[in-house]
Design an enzyme around this catalytic site. Sequence first.
Site, PDB file in Angstrom:
ATOM      1  N   ARG A 154       2.128  35.148   7.223  1.00  0.00           N
ATOM      2  CA  ARG A 154       0.831  35.324   6.565  1.00  0.00           C
ATOM      3  C   ARG A 154      -0.339  35.231   7.518  1.00  0.00           C
ATOM      4  NH1 ARG A 154       0.041  29.734   3.048  1.00  0.00           N
ATOM      5  NH2 ARG A 154      -2.156  30.080   3.256  1.00  0.00           N
ATOM      6  N   ARG A 171      -3.285  18.584  -4.971  1.00  0.00           N
ATOM      7  CA  ARG A 171      -2.045  18.885  -4.257  1.00  0.00           C
ATOM      8  C   ARG A 171      -1.887  17.893  -3.116  1.00  0.00           C
ATOM      9  NH1 ARG A 171      -1.047  24.495  -1.267  1.00  0.00           N
ATOM     10  NH2 ARG A 171      -2.373  23.569   0.328  1.00  0.00           N
ATOM     11  N   HIS A 214      -9.255  27.576   9.601  1.00  0.00           N
ATOM     12  CA  HIS A 214     -10.106  26.629   8.877  1.00  0.00           C
ATOM     13  C   HIS A 214     -11.550  27.117   8.814  1.00  0.00           C
ATOM     14  CE1 HIS A 214     -11.786  22.293   8.550  1.00  0.00           C
ATOM     15  NE2 HIS A 214     -11.774  22.900   7.400  1.00  0.00           N
ATOM     16  N   GLU A 252       6.638  28.505  -4.168  1.00  0.00           N
ATOM     17  CA  GLU A 252       6.188  29.322  -3.035  1.00  0.00           C
ATOM     18  C   GLU A 252       7.309  29.556  -2.029  1.00  0.00           C
ATOM     19  OE1 GLU A 252       2.797  27.428  -1.175  1.00  0.00           O
ATOM     20  OE2 GLU A 252       3.636  25.433  -1.421  1.00  0.00           O
ATOM     21  N   ARG A 271      -6.707  21.405  -2.282  1.00  0.00           N
ATOM     22  CA  ARG A 271      -5.885  21.315  -1.058  1.00  0.00           C
ATOM     23  C   ARG A 271      -6.365  20.101  -0.261  1.00  0.00           C
ATOM     24  NH1 ARG A 271      -6.755  27.251  -1.112  1.00  0.00           N
ATOM     25  NH2 ARG A 271      -4.788  28.321  -0.680  1.00  0.00           N
ATOM     26  N   ASN A 317       0.524  32.980  -1.541  1.00  0.00           N
ATOM     27  CA  ASN A 317       0.309  33.161  -0.096  1.00  0.00           C
ATOM     28  C   ASN A 317       1.611  32.938   0.664  1.00  0.00           C
ATOM     29  OD1 ASN A 317      -2.309  33.331  -0.874  1.00  0.00           O
ATOM     30  ND2 ASN A 317      -2.897  31.307  -0.151  1.00  0.00           N
ATOM     31  N   ASP A 318       2.281  31.849   0.333  1.00  0.00           N
ATOM     32  CA  ASP A 318       3.545  31.568   1.012  1.00  0.00           C
ATOM     33  C   ASP A 318       4.699  32.329   0.382  1.00  0.00           C
ATOM     34  OD1 ASP A 318       3.127  29.789   3.238  1.00  0.00           O
ATOM     35  OD2 ASP A 318       2.315  28.404   1.762  1.00  0.00           O
ATOM     36  N   CYS A 340      -2.076  30.333  -7.946  1.00  0.00           N
ATOM     37  CA  CYS A 340      -3.160  29.743  -7.156  1.00  0.00           C
ATOM     38  C   CYS A 340      -3.259  30.335  -5.750  1.00  0.00           C
ATOM     39  CB  CYS A 340      -3.008  28.226  -7.077  1.00  0.00           C
ATOM     40  SG  CYS A 340      -1.544  27.727  -6.190  1.00  0.00           S
TER      41      CYS A 340
HETATM   42  C1  PEP Z   1      -0.105  29.428  -1.394  1.00  0.00           C
HETATM   43  O1  PEP Z   1       0.788  29.352  -0.551  1.00  0.00           O
HETATM   44  O2  PEP Z   1      -0.306  30.432  -2.117  1.00  0.00           O
HETATM   45  C2  PEP Z   1      -1.026  28.306  -1.592  1.00  0.00           C
HETATM   46  C3  PEP Z   1      -1.880  28.289  -2.584  1.00  0.00           C
HETATM   47  O3  PEP Z   1      -0.980  27.303  -0.681  1.00  0.00           O
HETATM   48  P1  PEP Z   1      -1.655  27.400   0.774  1.00  0.00           P
HETATM   49  O4  PEP Z   1      -2.425  28.686   0.839  1.00  0.00           O
HETATM   50  O5  PEP Z   1      -2.536  26.222   0.893  1.00  0.00           O
HETATM   51  O6  PEP Z   1      -0.472  27.359   1.650  1.00  0.00           O
HETATM   52 MG    MG Z   2       1.270  27.445   0.354  1.00  0.00          MG
END
Ligand code: PEP
Ligand code: MG
Length: 572
Positions: free
Chosen positions: A466, A333, A190, A432, A297, A455-456, A503
């Site tokens: 990750r 989201r 964070h 994701e 988010r 990201n996921d 995203c």
């Molecule tokens: C992702 O997983 O790419 C995403 C945008 O969500 P977060 O990074 O909040 O898990």
């Molecule tokens: Mg995610």
Amino acid sequence: MLVGVAASSGIARGSAFLCPGAQPFGVPRRTVAESELPEEMARLDVAIRDAEQDLLALQKETCEKLGQKESEIFEVQILLLHDTTLRNEITVRCLREKINVEAALAGALEKLMSLFARLEDPYFRERAADLRDVGQRLLDLLLKGRQNPPIGLPEGSIVVTGELLPSLAAQLNRKTILGLVAEDGGLTAHAVILARSLGIPTLINVPNAVTRIRTGDWLVVDGLAGRVFINPPKSVLREYDRLEADFQAHQNALKELIDLPAVTRDGVKIKLAASIGKSADAAAAVCFNAEGIGLYRTEFMFLVQDHLPSEEEQYQIYRAAAEHMTPRAVVIRVLDVGSDKLLPYFPLPQEANPSLGLRGTRLLLAHPEIMRTQLRAILRLSATHPVSILFPMIGGVEDILEVRRVLDGLKSELKSEGQPFDAQIRVGAMIETPAAAVTARRVAKESDFLSVGTNDLVQYLLISDRTSLAMAAYYEPLHPAVLHVLKSLVEIAQAEAKDLSICGEMAGNPAYLELLLGLGVRSVSVAPGEILAIKKVIRSVSIESAESVARQVLELGTVREIKSCLADHRAL
Ligand code: PEP
Ligand code: MG
């Protein structure tokens, strides 16, 4: 020189400030006579009272500088100050061992924190960080007395810390903190995301930072190359004068792009939206002329509270973001917790493998009250502002059908209450998980838009955590599996006439953007601070050449070949 991981770019130069929380609880221990024990306990009471006053002052200051929500972390800490378990533990140690209150406090803290650590539940780890924070504040008060001004990080310093403690995250402020150096931390911590969004040059995973650096040392933090120089010689300082001037010139040149459109050289318009975590970030998104919010988010808003926010609280917070962006659209989201994202007041059952456990939309479906409150707040906002709803971690078409069913129920409820809302509010699915990617056609049919969370998606496709630096070599967005999946998602969205946006962090990396455009991506959402660098790339490439490089890359089997193909292309 120490080497770490560059987590937020830029160069900072200034005097080091060792964050008190970074040091072990080493305190003098002395025996006290039984008759002195009441006095020791009275000292503890004074320290608790002073700590409370300092925390209240910090809360007020943070609220003025960063906003109400960011300041609420201090409320949690005030509650901890008065926690009876901590107080009982200190009292028992004082009485039983006949020791001074500082030593009893240090012992109590070590014990409670090691208990938390052994439980290995991330929920308790969150609490342990708060406990360490509060405990260090009490110890400082007992050992050094009240300092005036009592609180906060000295203006214009580079903060060096072992642990990225919650109070530190809440105090991060571009004006106060020039740079940040931490021994621990992940790129998605964070405090790190916050530092990045505030443009504070940050290094994480810098071994021995708190033992090698002293308060007052002159530091140069290179948040581009991941290095920190301690009291460097003139030659290094001169080199950084030059580098910083180059970096500033680069930033200034980017500012000239603010009012220019995000259009490729051959005239193709790309949607460039901002991803935000707090309603205040919407101001930065407006500053950089984002075309709306592509990803809000909401979990950060939940994280800085000590309770689940009510429907009205949520409505007001989302409304603040939507107001900033008016008339631009905001994709909200819904709460995405589970695995590495946890709420201190909402403990989840222990799971052997939390990233494969209950999280995202499934977790909300299992806690309908939380989902219901949030969806009602967003639906009410839709009456006056162009907002849409995005569901995270969709595991297949059942999940999207189920949330649509819940949403329909809430719409009827609001209707019967006479509350206005947009009956056509758009519903998006995050792609994701591999399952959502494989069944994307059906998911797209049941959704109004798709948002690809790379990201996921990358971590689940490539089985590489990750948040783990050890797995970083395997966490490779340029892996052919990722690129083929992205290509197929773009084709599905086109065939189903649904909007698709990327995203995840991949979209904000200038090195990947041309390839994404070549794969057919026409909409991205990136951190506000990345908008101009991404716009620069968009304006410098043509779709024709992007498609040509994407075609070549899709023929290749290894990351190494793909990287070299992209490098050759860029060198042309
Ligand atoms: C992702 O997983 O790419 C995403 C945008 O969500 P977060 O990074 O909040 O898990
Ligand atoms: Mg995610």
